[in-house]
Design a protein around this motif. Structure first.
Motif, PDB file in Angstrom:
ATOM      1  N   ILE A  41       0.866  -1.181   0.000  1.00  0.00           N
ATOM      2  CA  ILE A  41       0.000   0.000   0.000  1.00  0.00           C
ATOM      3  C   ILE A  41       0.897   1.223   0.000  1.00  0.00           C
ATOM      4  O   ILE A  41       1.798   1.350   0.839  1.00  0.00           O
ATOM      5  N   PHE A  42       0.683   2.117  -0.945  1.00  0.00           N
ATOM      6  CA  PHE A  42       1.549   3.283  -1.150  1.00  0.00           C
ATOM      7  C   PHE A  42       0.712   4.534  -0.929  1.00  0.00           C
ATOM      8  O   PHE A  42      -0.230   4.807  -1.677  1.00  0.00           O
ATOM      9  N   ILE A  43       1.052   5.298   0.113  1.00  0.00           N
ATOM     10  CA  ILE A  43       0.306   6.519   0.417  1.00  0.00           C
ATOM     11  C   ILE A  43       1.141   7.714  -0.017  1.00  0.00           C
ATOM     12  O   ILE A  43       2.236   7.957   0.505  1.00  0.00           O
ATOM     13  N   LEU A  44       0.627   8.448  -0.986  1.00  0.00           N
ATOM     14  CA  LEU A  44       1.362   9.526  -1.642  1.00  0.00           C
ATOM     15  C   LEU A  44       0.947  10.869  -1.052  1.00  0.00           C
ATOM     16  O   LEU A  44      -0.179  11.328  -1.250  1.00  0.00           O
ATOM     17  N   GLU A  45       1.869  11.496  -0.322  1.00  0.00           N
ATOM     18  CA  GLU A  45       1.610  12.769   0.351  1.00  0.00           C
ATOM     19  C   GLU A  45       2.670  13.771  -0.084  1.00  0.00           C
ATOM     20  O   GLU A  45       3.678  13.967   0.572  1.00  0.00           O
ATOM     21  N   LEU A  46       2.449  14.404  -1.216  1.00  0.00           N
ATOM     22  CA  LEU A  46       3.385  15.405  -1.721  1.00  0.00           C
ATOM     23  C   LEU A  46       2.605  16.528  -2.407  1.00  0.00           C
ATOM     24  O   LEU A  46       1.472  16.336  -2.840  1.00  0.00           O
ATOM     25  N   GLY A  47       3.259  17.670  -2.528  1.00  0.00           N
ATOM     26  CA  GLY A  47       2.661  18.788  -3.248  1.00  0.00           C
ATOM     27  C   GLY A  47       2.577  20.066  -2.436  1.00  0.00           C
ATOM     28  O   GLY A  47       2.577  21.160  -2.999  1.00  0.00           O
ATOM     29  N   GLY A  48       2.519  19.934  -1.111  1.00  0.00           N
ATOM     30  CA  GLY A  48       2.383  21.134  -0.293  1.00  0.00           C
ATOM     31  C   GLY A  48       3.520  22.116  -0.476  1.00  0.00           C
ATOM     32  O   GLY A  48       3.304  23.331  -0.552  1.00  0.00           O
ATOM     33  N   ASN A  49       4.739  21.622  -0.569  1.00  0.00           N
ATOM     34  CA  ASN A  49       5.885  22.514  -0.764  1.00  0.00           C
ATOM     35  C   ASN A  49       5.834  23.193  -2.126  1.00  0.00           C
ATOM     36  O   ASN A  49       6.243  24.351  -2.271  1.00  0.00           O
ATOM     37  N   ASP A  50       5.352  22.466  -3.133  1.00  0.00           N
ATOM     38  CA  ASP A  50       5.182  23.079  -4.460  1.00  0.00           C
ATOM     39  C   ASP A  50       4.209  24.250  -4.373  1.00  0.00           C
ATOM     40  O   ASP A  50       4.454  25.333  -4.915  1.00  0.00           O
ATOM     41  N   GLY A  51       3.077  24.012  -3.698  1.00  0.00           N
ATOM     42  CA  GLY A  51       2.046  25.035  -3.600  1.00  0.00           C
ATOM     43  C   GLY A  51       2.512  26.266  -2.848  1.00  0.00           C
ATOM     44  O   GLY A  51       2.212  27.403  -3.239  1.00  0.00           O
ATOM     45  N   LEU A  52       3.258  26.067  -1.766  1.00  0.00           N
ATOM     46  CA  LEU A  52       3.731  27.201  -0.985  1.00  0.00           C
ATOM     47  C   LEU A  52       4.814  27.984  -1.709  1.00  0.00           C
ATOM     48  O   LEU A  52       5.116  29.122  -1.343  1.00  0.00           O
ATOM     49  N   ARG A  53       5.415  27.379  -2.724  1.00  0.00           N
ATOM     50  CA  ARG A  53       6.414  28.077  -3.527  1.00  0.00           C
ATOM     51  C   ARG A  53       5.812  28.691  -4.792  1.00  0.00           C
ATOM     52  O   ARG A  53       6.504  29.351  -5.550  1.00  0.00           O
ATOM     53  N   GLY A  54       4.522  28.466  -4.994  1.00  0.00           N
ATOM     54  CA  GLY A  54       3.862  29.046  -6.156  1.00  0.00           C
ATOM     55  C   GLY A  54       4.256  28.420  -7.473  1.00  0.00           C
ATOM     56  O   GLY A  54       4.131  29.037  -8.538  1.00  0.00           O
ATOM     57  N   ILE A  55       4.725  27.181  -7.431  1.00  0.00           N
ATOM     58  CA  ILE A  55       5.074  26.481  -8.668  1.00  0.00           C
ATOM     59  C   ILE A  55       3.825  26.287  -9.501  1.00  0.00           C
ATOM     60  O   ILE A  55       2.772  25.916  -8.969  1.00  0.00           O
ATOM     61  N   PRO A  56       3.867  26.544 -10.804  1.00  0.00           N
ATOM     62  CA  PRO A  56       2.678  26.377 -11.640  1.00  0.00           C
ATOM     63  C   PRO A  56       2.002  25.026 -11.406  1.00  0.00           C
ATOM     64  O   PRO A  56       2.674  23.996 -11.345  1.00  0.00           O
ATOM     65  N   VAL A  57       0.695  25.057 -11.251  1.00  0.00           N
ATOM     66  CA  VAL A  57      -0.062  23.869 -10.858  1.00  0.00           C
ATOM     67  C   VAL A  57       0.177  22.683 -11.790  1.00  0.00           C
ATOM     68  O   VAL A  57       0.154  21.526 -11.358  1.00  0.00           O
ATOM     69  N   SER A  58       0.428  22.960 -13.047  1.00  0.00           N
ATOM     70  CA  SER A  58       0.649  21.872 -13.997  1.00  0.00           C
ATOM     71  C   SER A  58       1.851  21.013 -13.626  1.00  0.00           C
ATOM     72  O   SER A  58       1.881  19.810 -13.925  1.00  0.00           O
ATOM     73  N   GLU A  59       2.848  21.609 -12.960  1.00  0.00           N
ATOM     74  CA  GLU A  59       4.062  20.871 -12.633  1.00  0.00           C
ATOM     75  C   GLU A  59       3.851  19.826 -11.547  1.00  0.00           C
ATOM     76  O   GLU A  59       4.190  18.652 -11.735  1.00  0.00           O
ATOM     77  N   PRO A  60       3.322  20.195 -10.360  1.00  0.00           N
ATOM     78  CA  PRO A  60       3.090  19.148  -9.361  1.00  0.00           C
ATOM     79  C   PRO A  60       2.107  18.089  -9.843  1.00  0.00           C
ATOM     80  O   PRO A  60       2.273  16.905  -9.519  1.00  0.00           O
ATOM     81  N   LYS A  61       1.117  18.483 -10.612  1.00  0.00           N
ATOM     82  CA  LYS A  61       0.175  17.478 -11.114  1.00  0.00           C
ATOM     83  C   LYS A  61       0.888  16.487 -12.029  1.00  0.00           C
ATOM     84  O   LYS A  61       0.689  15.268 -11.937  1.00  0.00           O
ATOM     85  N   LYS A  62       1.736  17.006 -12.906  1.00  0.00           N
ATOM     86  CA  LYS A  62       2.484  16.152 -13.813  1.00  0.00           C
ATOM     87  C   LYS A  62       3.421  15.221 -13.031  1.00  0.00           C
ATOM     88  O   LYS A  62       3.520  14.020 -13.326  1.00  0.00           O
ATOM     89  N   ASN A  63       4.116  15.779 -12.050  1.00  0.00           N
ATOM     90  CA  ASN A  63       5.049  14.973 -11.266  1.00  0.00           C
ATOM     91  C   ASN A  63       4.336  13.891 -10.462  1.00  0.00           C
ATOM     92  O   ASN A  63       4.809  12.751 -10.372  1.00  0.00           O
ATOM     93  N   LEU A  64       3.214  14.246  -9.850  1.00  0.00           N
ATOM     94  CA  LEU A  64       2.446  13.255  -9.094  1.00  0.00           C
ATOM     95  C   LEU A  64       1.959  12.136 -10.009  1.00  0.00           C
ATOM     96  O   LEU A  64       1.982  10.961  -9.626  1.00  0.00           O
ATOM     97  N   GLN A  65       1.534  12.511 -11.213  1.00  0.00           N
ATOM     98  CA  GLN A  65       1.096  11.486 -12.158  1.00  0.00           C
ATOM     99  C   GLN A  65       2.244  10.551 -12.522  1.00  0.00           C
ATOM    100  O   GLN A  65       2.059   9.327 -12.620  1.00  0.00           O
ATOM    101  N   GLU A  66       3.430  11.106 -12.694  1.00  0.00           N
ATOM    102  CA  GLU A  66       4.586  10.270 -13.038  1.00  0.00           C
ATOM    103  C   GLU A  66       4.950   9.338 -11.886  1.00  0.00           C
ATOM    104  O   GLU A  66       5.352   8.190 -12.112  1.00  0.00           O
ATOM    105  N   ILE A  67       4.809   9.812 -10.652  1.00  0.00           N
ATOM    106  CA  ILE A  67       5.058   8.943  -9.500  1.00  0.00           C
ATOM    107  C   ILE A  67       4.039   7.803  -9.483  1.00  0.00           C
ATOM    108  O   ILE A  67       4.389   6.633  -9.278  1.00  0.00           O
ATOM    109  N   ILE A  68       2.787   8.132  -9.698  1.00  0.00           N
ATOM    110  CA  ILE A  68       1.739   7.103  -9.757  1.00  0.00           C
ATOM    111  C   ILE A  68       2.051   6.085 -10.844  1.00  0.00           C
ATOM    112  O   ILE A  68       1.938   4.869 -10.643  1.00  0.00           O
TER     113      ILE A  68
END
Length: 237
Positions: free
Chosen positions: A112-139
C-alpha cells in the motif's frame, strides 16, 4: 470543518527556512534518510509505505512524540493486523524531488503506497501543472513496478497567498488525479488541524503531537477501508 482559507500561516517563507533542504536530486541528507527506511518485514506481513514531505516525516516533533505514520502502526498493532508501516517522509520534499527518488524507494516491498506530496510546491507558487504532472509520473512508476500496489492519494490545500485562482486550481489537483487514476483520496490531510493554533507548532505549518493524532485519523478513515477490503478478500480465498 476547516478549509484552506483557514490555513493561517504567519509567512509561507517559513517553510523554506524550516525545511530548506533542496529536494531536487540527491543530497547527503536524502541519501541518509533513504538508507534508514529499509525495513525487515515479518514473514506474511504487508508493507504500507508513506511517501511524503515533512508532514509525513514528523518534522519538529520531540523525542518520544509520534508522527501520524507511527500512530497508524500502533493502531495496526493493537488490531493485530499483518501490516508494517515504512515512513519515507523527507522534510522539504517537492513533487519533483519525490519523482527523483521514487525508483530507489520501490526497490523494497510495497503493498500500500500513500502519496503525500505537493504542499511545498504550492507554498512556492510552482505552476499547478508541474506538481500534477510529477504526481502522475510517480503514480505511473508505482503501477509500473507492480499494478497490484494499492495507491492512496493524500490531498493538500494551501492558503491564498498566490491568489484564489491558484489556490483553487491547486486544491483540484488531488480529486482530479484520484478520478483520472481511480485512486482512493484523503480529501485534505490537514483537515481539522490547519489553522488551529494549538494543534500546530510555532511555525504555523507543522502539526504538534496532538495535531498528528488527527492526521492519523484522517488517514485511517480511508486506509482502514482498504485494509478491511484486503482482509476480506484474503479470508474469502
Amino acid at each position: 470543518m476547516r478549509t484552506a482559507l483557514q490555513y493561517i500561516i504567519v509567512c509561507s517563507l517559513i517553510l523554506f527556512t524550516s525545511c530548506k533542504n533542496s529536494s531536487e536530486g540527491n543530497t547527503p541528507e536524502k541519501n541518509a534518510q533513504d538508507s534508514r527506511i529499509e525495513e525487515t518485514v515479518a514473514e506474511g506481513n504487508e508493507v504500507i509505505l508513506f511517501f511524503g514531505n515533512s508532514l509525513t516525516a514528523g518534522y519538529g516533533l520531540s523525542e518520544g512524540e509520534l508522527g501520524f505514520p507511527e500512530i497508524i502502526q500502533k493502531k495496526i498493532d493493537s488490531l493485530d493486523l499483518p501490516y508494517e508501516v515504512v515512513n519515507a517522509g523527507l522534510s522539504g520534499e517537492t513533487t519533483a524531488g519525490g519523482k527523483g527518488r521514487i525508483d530507489w524507494i520501490l526497490n523494497q516491498q510495497v503493498d500500500i503506497f500513500i502519496l503525500e506530496l505537493g504542499g511545498n510546491d504550492g507554498l512556492r507558487g510552482i505552476p499547478v501543472s508541474e506538481p500534477k504532472k510529477n504526481l502522475q509520473e510517480i503514480i505511473d512508476k508505482v503501477r509500473a513496478k507492480d499494478p497490484d500496489i494499492q495507491i492512496i492519494l493524500a490531498g493538500m490545500q494551501i492558503p491564498p497567498n498566490f491568489g484564489q485562482d491558484y489556490t483553487s486550481n491547486f486544491k483540484n489537483i488531488y480529486p482530479e488525479l484520484a478520478e483520472e487514476n481511480d485512486l482512493p483520496l484523503i480529501p485534505f490531510l490537514l483537515e481539522n488541524v490547519a489553522g488551529i493554533r494549538e494543534l500546530n507548532q510555532s511555525d504555523g505549518i507543522h502539526p504538534t503531537a496532538e495535531g498528528q493524532k488527527i492526521l492519523a485519523e484522517n488517514v485511517w478513515a480511508i486506509l482502514s477501508e482498504i485494509i478491511q477490503k484486503e482482509q476480506t478478500e484474503e479470508f474469502a480465498e
